[in-house]
Design a protein around this motif. Sequence first.
Motif, PDB file in Angstrom:
ATOM      1  N   ARG A   1       5.456   6.453  -2.589  1.00 35.29           N
ATOM      2  CA  ARG A   1       4.585   7.204  -3.502  1.00 35.29           C
ATOM      3  C   ARG A   1       5.342   7.787  -4.693  1.00 35.29           C
ATOM      4  NH1 ARG A   1       3.225  11.635  -1.493  1.00 35.29           N
ATOM      5  NH2 ARG A   1       4.427  11.534   0.414  1.00 35.29           N
TER       6      ARG A   1
ATOM      7  N   PHE B   1      -8.986   4.213   2.647  1.00 34.73           N
ATOM      8  CA  PHE B   1      -9.419   5.102   3.715  1.00 34.73           C
ATOM      9  C   PHE B   1     -10.658   4.575   4.438  1.00 34.73           C
ATOM     10  CE2 PHE B   1     -11.373   8.915   5.560  1.00 34.73           C
ATOM     11  CZ  PHE B   1     -10.313   9.352   6.320  1.00 34.73           C
TER      12      PHE B   1
ATOM     13  N   LYS C   1      -9.377   3.386  -5.366  1.00 35.96           N
ATOM     14  CA  LYS C   1      -8.369   2.724  -4.536  1.00 35.96           C
ATOM     15  C   LYS C   1      -8.124   3.517  -3.251  1.00 35.96           C
ATOM     16  CE  LYS C   1      -6.062   0.628  -8.491  1.00 35.96           C
ATOM     17  NZ  LYS C   1      -6.815   1.243  -9.581  1.00 35.96           N
ATOM     18  N   ASN C   2      -8.040   4.843  -3.376  1.00 31.39           N
ATOM     19  CA  ASN C   2      -7.869   5.681  -2.194  1.00 31.39           C
ATOM     20  C   ASN C   2      -9.044   5.522  -1.242  1.00 31.39           C
ATOM     21  OD1 ASN C   2      -5.355   7.302  -2.246  1.00 31.39           O
ATOM     22  ND2 ASN C   2      -6.130   7.941  -4.227  1.00 31.39           N
ATOM     23  N   GLU C   3     -10.232   5.431  -1.788  1.00 30.64           N
ATOM     24  CA  GLU C   3     -11.437   5.270  -0.963  1.00 30.64           C
ATOM     25  C   GLU C   3     -11.439   3.928  -0.234  1.00 30.64           C
ATOM     26  OE1 GLU C   3     -14.823   6.168   1.035  1.00 30.64           O
ATOM     27  OE2 GLU C   3     -13.548   7.529  -0.126  1.00 30.64           O
TER      28      GLU C   3
ATOM     29  N   LEU D   1       0.221   2.463  -5.718  1.00 26.36           N
ATOM     30  CA  LEU D   1      -1.136   2.592  -5.184  1.00 26.36           C
ATOM     31  C   LEU D   1      -1.883   1.270  -5.350  1.00 26.36           C
ATOM     32  CD1 LEU D   1      -3.459   4.166  -3.938  1.00 26.36           C
ATOM     33  CD2 LEU D   1      -3.987   5.052  -6.238  1.00 26.36           C
TER      34      LEU D   1
ATOM     35  N   ASN E   1      -4.696   6.743   4.881  1.00 25.95           N
ATOM     36  CA  ASN E   1      -4.664   7.858   3.929  1.00 25.95           C
ATOM     37  C   ASN E   1      -3.405   7.677   3.089  1.00 25.95           C
ATOM     38  OD1 ASN E   1      -4.297  10.280   2.564  1.00 25.95           O
ATOM     39  ND2 ASN E   1      -5.081  11.512   4.253  1.00 25.95           N
ATOM     40  N   TYR E   2      -3.595   7.314   1.828  1.00 24.33           N
ATOM     41  CA  TYR E   2      -2.447   7.029   0.958  1.00 24.33           C
ATOM     42  C   TYR E   2      -1.480   8.203   0.876  1.00 24.33           C
ATOM     43  CZ  TYR E   2       0.302   5.529  -3.033  1.00 24.33           C
ATOM     44  OH  TYR E   2       1.355   5.176  -3.845  1.00 24.33           O
ATOM     45  N   ASN E   3      -1.984   9.418   0.963  1.00 25.34           N
ATOM     46  CA  ASN E   3      -1.112  10.598   0.901  1.00 25.34           C
ATOM     47  C   ASN E   3      -0.148  10.671   2.081  1.00 25.34           C
ATOM     48  OD1 ASN E   3      -2.166  11.566  -1.524  1.00 25.34           O
ATOM     49  ND2 ASN E   3      -3.891  12.487  -0.445  1.00 25.34           N
TER      50      ASN E   3
END
Length: 171
Positions: A109, A94, A89-91, A58, A100-102
């Motif tokens: 991942r 995105f 970090k996700n924010e 990530l 979208n990291y997911n």
Amino acid sequence: MVKAMSSASFSRGAPLGLRGEPGSRRVIFDGRVVLYPTNRNLKDYLSWRQADCHVNNLYNTVFWTLVQKGGLTTAQAEDRLKGTLAADKNEILFSEFDINYNNESAIHRKGTTFIWEKREETVIKRMKVPGEEEKDVPVTSSRRRVQSYHCDIIGDQFWEEHPRVLEDDDS
């Protein structure tokens, strides 16, 4: 052995070194052999390693996105990420890059888990049975093969689907 081969293969295939300059340091993967007293300790260790893989990926995903798509220098990207949590970090990914990291691939991942699996293999052999004509006979044997997985090993599903990983191997 796998780590050493991965390091050599990865470094050899990379036209530039770690810092993107010819002749700079090459990427090296580490490896270790550890004997844990219980299967629970082993499972906990492997779960921690996968969580660590996720944290590192990530960070690296955001870092290199800031550099390659955001136009920051590596020093600026490092400063930007200091003190950030996973949610931060996700924010960044995105809101600033529509990533979208997911949705990133599981290999990135989750990492890669290698396990030995027994597989039944059946081949047809031409055999001559005494007193009979030659005929095709199916012959089944059990073989062990290394299988790679890119899945969650922190939860119970992987361990329920692969109980032999934590069993003693008497064969």
